[in-house]
Design an enzyme around this catalytic site. Structure first.
Site, PDB file in Angstrom:
ATOM      1  N   HIS A 168     -15.058  67.128 -12.086  1.00 44.62           N
ATOM      2  CA  HIS A 168     -15.524  67.589 -13.391  1.00 44.62           C
ATOM      3  C   HIS A 168     -16.065  69.005 -13.235  1.00 44.62           C
ATOM      4  O   HIS A 168     -16.598  69.368 -12.184  1.00 44.62           O
ATOM      5  CB  HIS A 168     -16.670  66.716 -13.917  1.00 44.62           C
ATOM      6  CG  HIS A 168     -16.239  65.505 -14.677  1.00 44.62           C
ATOM      7  ND1 HIS A 168     -17.018  64.365 -14.761  1.00 44.62           N
ATOM      8  CD2 HIS A 168     -15.140  65.246 -15.417  1.00 44.62           C
ATOM      9  CE1 HIS A 168     -16.412  63.459 -15.506  1.00 44.62           C
ATOM     10  NE2 HIS A 168     -15.271  63.972 -15.919  1.00 44.62           N
ATOM     11  N   CYS A 264     -24.998  65.096 -14.653  1.00 46.91           N
ATOM     12  CA  CYS A 264     -24.235  63.934 -15.092  1.00 46.91           C
ATOM     13  C   CYS A 264     -25.103  62.949 -15.869  1.00 46.91           C
ATOM     14  O   CYS A 264     -24.619  62.245 -16.750  1.00 46.91           O
ATOM     15  CB  CYS A 264     -23.616  63.224 -13.892  1.00 46.91           C
ATOM     16  SG  CYS A 264     -22.187  64.078 -13.185  1.00 46.91           S
TER      17      CYS A 264
END
Length: 271
Positions: A168, A264
């Protein structure tokens, strides 16, 4: 010279049911047991630090069948009060998207879009003053970039991720000052062309070394002054201080077993 922090509103989800029973990124190993009480304590330390810094933390109710919900950043992207929901790449997390959309609708957000293309929220969308930086290569579809640009009315800059450890964008790049287009990133996570784009757009960026990136040191959250980041990314503390930021090391080692850290766990709700 010290920087000015601005109050933020975050969405987080307690890791009440966190465990690693499957592997959808290189960090996840079902053979390594998770210490759930420790994971909860580490998550609470992060939440409490946000509160102590004057930020607002909203909570998303965890579901027992969705162990990765603690990684709340992946559930949506919110800019100017508009919500672009997520569409997850892996079936194991797919149901999280609807839970996030339902939360937003129940909490007064009226412009909530269910996306047509795969994107994993702030995992692959990073917001600066001038751009939305958008990762692609492992999770989010390149088609989601046009969708985000049309929905938010902001220019989207696509960046190719090439190292599976940095699956990511938020594992390889952090926005330090979203009012001044200031970022830090690890060049080795990006393709040569994307590295050139980043150098051109952000010539003064803080460049992270491999050891700090491998500690997920770029999976960090900044309020414009305080930068909360994994405590193991020791090489980032001095250059952050030299730029006037106040780095705050956090231990989220149990959650790292799922491939995530500070960012996250933290979705920003931009009014």
């Amino acid at each position: 010279m010290p920087r000015d922090a601005s109050p933020r509103r975050y969405l987080m989800c307690p890791p009440a049911h966190f465990k690693v029973t499957y592997s959808i990124n290189p960090w996840m190993d079902p053979a390594k047991p998770v210490d759930l009480p420790l994971a909860l304590t580490q998550w609470e330390d992060l939440r409490d630090r946000y509160l102590a810094l004057g930020h607002t933390v909203e909570l998303l109710e965890p579901r027992i069948d969705l162990p990765d919900m603690v990684f709340a950043a992946n559930g949506a992207t919110v800019i100017d009060g508009r919500v672009l929901g997520a569409r997850f790449a892996h079936a194991e997390r797919a149901a999280e998207a609807a839970v996030h959309r339902a939360w937003f609708r129940a909490h007064g957000f009226t412009d909530v879009r269910e996306p047509d293309h795969v994107n994993e929220g702030e995992g692959d969308f990073a917001v600066t003053a001038s751009y939305i930086l958008a990762g692609r290569g492992f999770r989010s579809s390149p088609l989601s970039h046009d969708e985000a640009q049309e929905f938010f009315g902001r220019p989207v800059i696509g960046l190719d991720l090439v190292d599976p450890r940095y699956y990511h964008l938020d594992t390889a790049l952090c926005v330090l000052d979203d009012a001044a287009d200031e970022i830090m990133y690890y060049p080795g996570a990006f393709s040569p062309g994307s590295r050139s784009v980043l150098r051109r757009l952000f010539p003064g960026a803080l460049i992270a070394e491999e050891d700090d990136a491998a500690a997920l040191g770029l999976n960090a959250v900044s309020d414009g002054r305080h930068v909360l980041l994994p405590q193991a990314a020791v090489g980032l503390f001095r250059p952050l201080r030299e730029r006037g930021f106040e780095p705050i090391g956090m231990d989220l080692g149990e959650l790292l077993k799922g491939g995530g850290s500070v960012k996250c766990c933290t979705q920003e709700l931009r009014a």
